[in-house]
Design a protein around this motif. Structure first.
Motif, PDB file in Angstrom:
ATOM      1  N   ARG A  84      39.851  36.802  50.624  1.00 33.21           N
ATOM      2  CA  ARG A  84      38.704  35.870  50.633  1.00 33.21           C
ATOM      3  C   ARG A  84      37.573  36.379  49.756  1.00 33.21           C
ATOM      4  O   ARG A  84      36.942  35.607  49.038  1.00 33.21           O
ATOM      5  N   THR A  85      37.296  37.666  49.825  1.00 29.51           N
ATOM      6  CA  THR A  85      36.246  38.247  48.981  1.00 29.51           C
ATOM      7  C   THR A  85      36.611  38.100  47.512  1.00 29.51           C
ATOM      8  O   THR A  85      35.778  37.722  46.687  1.00 29.51           O
ATOM      9  N   TYR A  86      37.867  38.387  47.175  1.00 28.35           N
ATOM     10  CA  TYR A  86      38.324  38.256  45.787  1.00 28.35           C
ATOM     11  C   TYR A  86      38.167  36.823  45.293  1.00 28.35           C
ATOM     12  O   TYR A  86      37.703  36.590  44.179  1.00 28.35           O
ATOM     13  N   THR A  87      38.527  35.861  46.123  1.00 27.44           N
ATOM     14  CA  THR A  87      38.465  34.452  45.734  1.00 27.44           C
ATOM     15  C   THR A  87      37.027  33.951  45.642  1.00 27.44           C
ATOM     16  O   THR A  87      36.648  33.301  44.669  1.00 27.44           O
ATOM     17  N   ALA A  88      36.205  34.271  46.634  1.00 29.36           N
ATOM     18  CA  ALA A  88      34.838  33.755  46.691  1.00 29.36           C
ATOM     19  C   ALA A  88      33.862  34.538  45.810  1.00 29.36           C
ATOM     20  O   ALA A  88      32.953  33.959  45.226  1.00 29.36           O
ATOM     21  N   LYS A  89      34.036  35.851  45.736  1.00 28.74           N
ATOM     22  CA  LYS A  89      33.099  36.710  45.000  1.00 28.74           C
ATOM     23  C   LYS A  89      33.877  37.753  44.200  1.00 28.74           C
ATOM     24  O   LYS A  89      33.913  38.927  44.566  1.00 28.74           O
ATOM     25  N   PRO A  90      34.501  37.364  43.098  1.00 33.77           N
ATOM     26  CA  PRO A  90      35.343  38.299  42.341  1.00 33.77           C
ATOM     27  C   PRO A  90      34.609  39.528  41.799  1.00 33.77           C
ATOM     28  O   PRO A  90      35.242  40.507  41.453  1.00 33.77           O
ATOM     29  N   GLY A  91      33.299  39.513  41.768  1.00 31.77           N
ATOM     30  CA  GLY A  91      32.537  40.678  41.311  1.00 31.77           C
ATOM     31  C   GLY A  91      32.085  41.576  42.448  1.00 31.77           C
ATOM     32  O   GLY A  91      31.432  42.591  42.225  1.00 31.77           O
TER      33      GLY A  91
END
Length: 133
Positions: free
Chosen positions: A20-27
């Motif tokens: 979810r973190t990768y998808t929503a906030k890739p940075g």
């Protein structure tokens, strides 16, 4: 050891808390750890012996920093090693008799798709993912 989501994109290896973190906030990288540039850091991945975990491989950088990854299956471990070394432009002689490596496709399996949940430990100097003591 830390559970995390690991993404291999070209010669860049990035760590995230979860998919979810990768998808929503890739940075938004795990513990603010910058992604590893495999080629420029002289990265080499190879199987590693571990007393408590069965499918562990080591990612070693030219600086001496080492990361240990627990992938969960032999196939995933083999595919990660091949993908990392291929994208880093390095090669490692993999002995099937010593490590149990299967000689199969050099591509990641359909479910893995260049990113996967993994358990990672870091040892030696540098980085902040978690030092092996």
């Amino acid at each position: 050891w830390h559970d995390m989501y690991v993404v291999l994109d070209g010669d860049t290896l990035a760590f995230y808390k979860d998919v979810r973190t990768y998808t929503a906030k890739p940075g938004d990288y795990y513990r603010k750890e910058a992604p590893i540039q495999l080629k420029s850091n002289g990265a080499v991945a190879a199987p590693a012996e571990h007393k408590q975990r069965q499918f562990v491989f080591r990612l070693k950088l030219a600086s001496g920093v080492e990361y240990l990854f627990d992938t969960g299956t032999l196939g995933d471990m083999n595919n990660w090693i091949r993908a990392i070394n291929s994208n880093a432009g390095t090669s490692v002689s993999l002995s099937g008799s010593q490590t149990g490596l299967a000689r199969s496709s050099a591509t990641l399996p359909p479910g893995l798709s260049a990113s996967s949940s993994s358990t990672v430990a870091e040892k030696k100097k540098g980085g902040t993912l978690g030092r092996k003591k």
